[in-house]
Design an enzyme around this catalytic site. Sequence first.
Site, PDB file in Angstrom:
ATOM      1  N   LEU A   8       0.702  -1.086   0.083  1.00 35.56           N
ATOM      2  CA  LEU A   8       0.067   0.080   0.161  1.00 35.56           C
ATOM      3  C   LEU A   8       0.975   1.220   0.010  1.00 35.56           C
ATOM      4  CD1 LEU A   8      -2.520  -1.168   2.753  1.00 35.56           C
ATOM      5  CD2 LEU A   8      -2.670  -1.495   0.249  1.00 35.56           C
ATOM      6  N   GLY A   9       1.894   1.123  -0.851  1.00 35.76           N
ATOM      7  CA  GLY A   9       2.879   2.405  -0.912  1.00 35.76           C
ATOM      8  C   GLY A   9       2.355   3.501  -1.640  1.00 35.76           C
ATOM      9  N   ARG A  10       3.203   4.209  -2.388  1.00 38.12           N
ATOM     10  CA  ARG A  10       2.799   5.404  -3.016  1.00 38.12           C
ATOM     11  C   ARG A  10       1.896   5.067  -4.220  1.00 38.12           C
ATOM     12  NH1 ARG A  10       8.635   6.551  -3.129  1.00 38.12           N
ATOM     13  NH2 ARG A  10       8.825   5.473  -5.010  1.00 38.12           N
ATOM     14  N   GLY A  12       0.024   1.846  -4.539  1.00 35.20           N
ATOM     15  CA  GLY A  12      -0.780   0.726  -4.127  1.00 35.20           C
ATOM     16  C   GLY A  12      -2.095   1.430  -3.384  1.00 35.20           C
ATOM     17  N   SER A 121       1.074   3.009 -15.270  1.00 33.96           N
ATOM     18  CA  SER A 121       1.849   4.204 -15.158  1.00 33.96           C
ATOM     19  C   SER A 121       0.905   5.408 -14.616  1.00 33.96           C
ATOM     20  CB  SER A 121       2.494   4.784 -16.403  1.00 33.96           C
ATOM     21  OG  SER A 121       2.996   6.118 -16.489  1.00 33.96           O
ATOM     22  N   GLY A 123       1.640   7.147 -11.336  1.00 39.53           N
ATOM     23  CA  GLY A 123       2.531   7.472 -10.164  1.00 39.53           C
ATOM     24  C   GLY A 123       1.534   7.992  -8.931  1.00 39.53           C
ATOM     25  N   LYS A 189       5.763  -1.645 -20.495  1.00 46.93           N
ATOM     26  CA  LYS A 189       5.987  -0.814 -19.427  1.00 46.93           C
ATOM     27  C   LYS A 189       7.364  -0.371 -19.155  1.00 46.93           C
ATOM     28  CE  LYS A 189       5.055   2.076 -15.810  1.00 46.93           C
ATOM     29  NZ  LYS A 189       6.059   1.931 -15.156  1.00 46.93           N
ATOM     30  N   HIS A 192       8.371   1.803 -21.812  1.00 41.96           N
ATOM     31  CA  HIS A 192       7.694   2.917 -21.693  1.00 41.96           C
ATOM     32  C   HIS A 192       8.685   3.871 -20.479  1.00 41.96           C
ATOM     33  CE1 HIS A 192       5.563   5.327 -18.454  1.00 41.96           C
ATOM     34  NE2 HIS A 192       4.629   5.576 -19.462  1.00 41.96           N
ATOM     35  N   GLU A 196      10.825   7.195 -21.215  1.00 43.31           N
ATOM     36  CA  GLU A 196      10.611   8.258 -20.018  1.00 43.31           C
ATOM     37  C   GLU A 196      12.301   8.708 -19.807  1.00 43.31           C
ATOM     38  OE1 GLU A 196       9.947   7.688 -15.438  1.00 43.31           O
ATOM     39  OE2 GLU A 196       8.285   7.459 -16.610  1.00 43.31           O
ATOM     40  N   TYR A 197      13.161   7.885 -19.560  1.00 46.09           N
ATOM     41  CA  TYR A 197      14.516   8.157 -19.307  1.00 46.09           C
ATOM     42  C   TYR A 197      14.912   9.224 -20.283  1.00 46.09           C
ATOM     43  CZ  TYR A 197      15.461   4.729 -15.733  1.00 46.09           C
ATOM     44  OH  TYR A 197      15.464   4.050 -14.350  1.00 46.09           O
TER      45      TYR A 197
END
Length: 327
Positions: A8-10, A12, A121, A123, A189, A192, A196-197
């Site tokens: 359940l982080g950023r 989840g 994706s 965030g 992903k 992807h 992004e980098y």
Amino acid sequence: MRIGLIGLGRMGGNIVRRAMRGGHDCVVYDHDPQTVAKLVGDGAVGADGVEDLVAKLTPPRVVWLMLPAGRVTEETVTDIAKYLQAGDYLIDGGNSYYKDDIRRHRALKADGLNYVDIGASGGIWGLERGYCMMVGGDPEAVRFIDPLLISLAPGMGGISRTHRPAGFDARAEEGYIHAGPAGAGHFVKMVHNGIEYGMMQAYAEGFDILRSKASEALAEEERFALNLPDIAEVWRRGSVISSWLLDLAAEALAKDAGLDAFVGAVADGGEGRWTIEAAVEEAVPAYVLSAALFARFRSREGNTFGEKLLSAMRFGFGGHVEQPPPT
């Protein structure tokens, strides 16, 4: 539908909240009891362990993992498989290496379990904006979880419809696709994130050139003291290089034009490396993506203004906090 979510982080926690907004019931578990308690306060059902989470689901059970790639995910997949039964579904929504997905799918399918890999994706903004999702797995398994995916996806929003021939996946316009068999979701992903980098590196280098135009090494009449926050803001509006990453850069520069809160030691999450490995395996030239990855390695030895902007963008979309370089 009723789902269990572990991790359940950023991202989840917000996946749980968005799923509940879509009418789904969620059973949640995390190693941090306080995180579980917060989601219980939002309407989720708490669990005190993997076995308890599975016991609170009804067949066919759907369990979604949002854990760091590697050992933690591997151990949790092994652990939870002991409590699942034939016909149940196990989703890895983290950023696992796609070859691990292929292996896990094969092993779990032998026990009658449905394994699905989802590259997501969005965030820390996904709760409001939705999650762009790239899904790998058997077609029947993906169809079963479609009601959940449509609740998590961004939807059409204000983006215009493209002219697409018949036969294409209509779900793409909603913000998610069935990319292919097991591993395909995380592979798409992965690329992807490699792209992004490269995009972030291009912005970083461009703004570094703009900032350095005031250098005393230049002839006086060729020096420009350019306003970077204004440039970032105007480029957001009608420019061909506008993007969400540029939005985040503009926001960071508006708060602090010197980006003094950032050192510029830029981490890489693994997907960039895996993208370059895939390019080598496929004999595909990837000049920009490999250079962007190597620039992150170099940033840990000493930093430019551009690398501070990289850090600012990563914090903006994912809440990533700079890690001190190894000693």
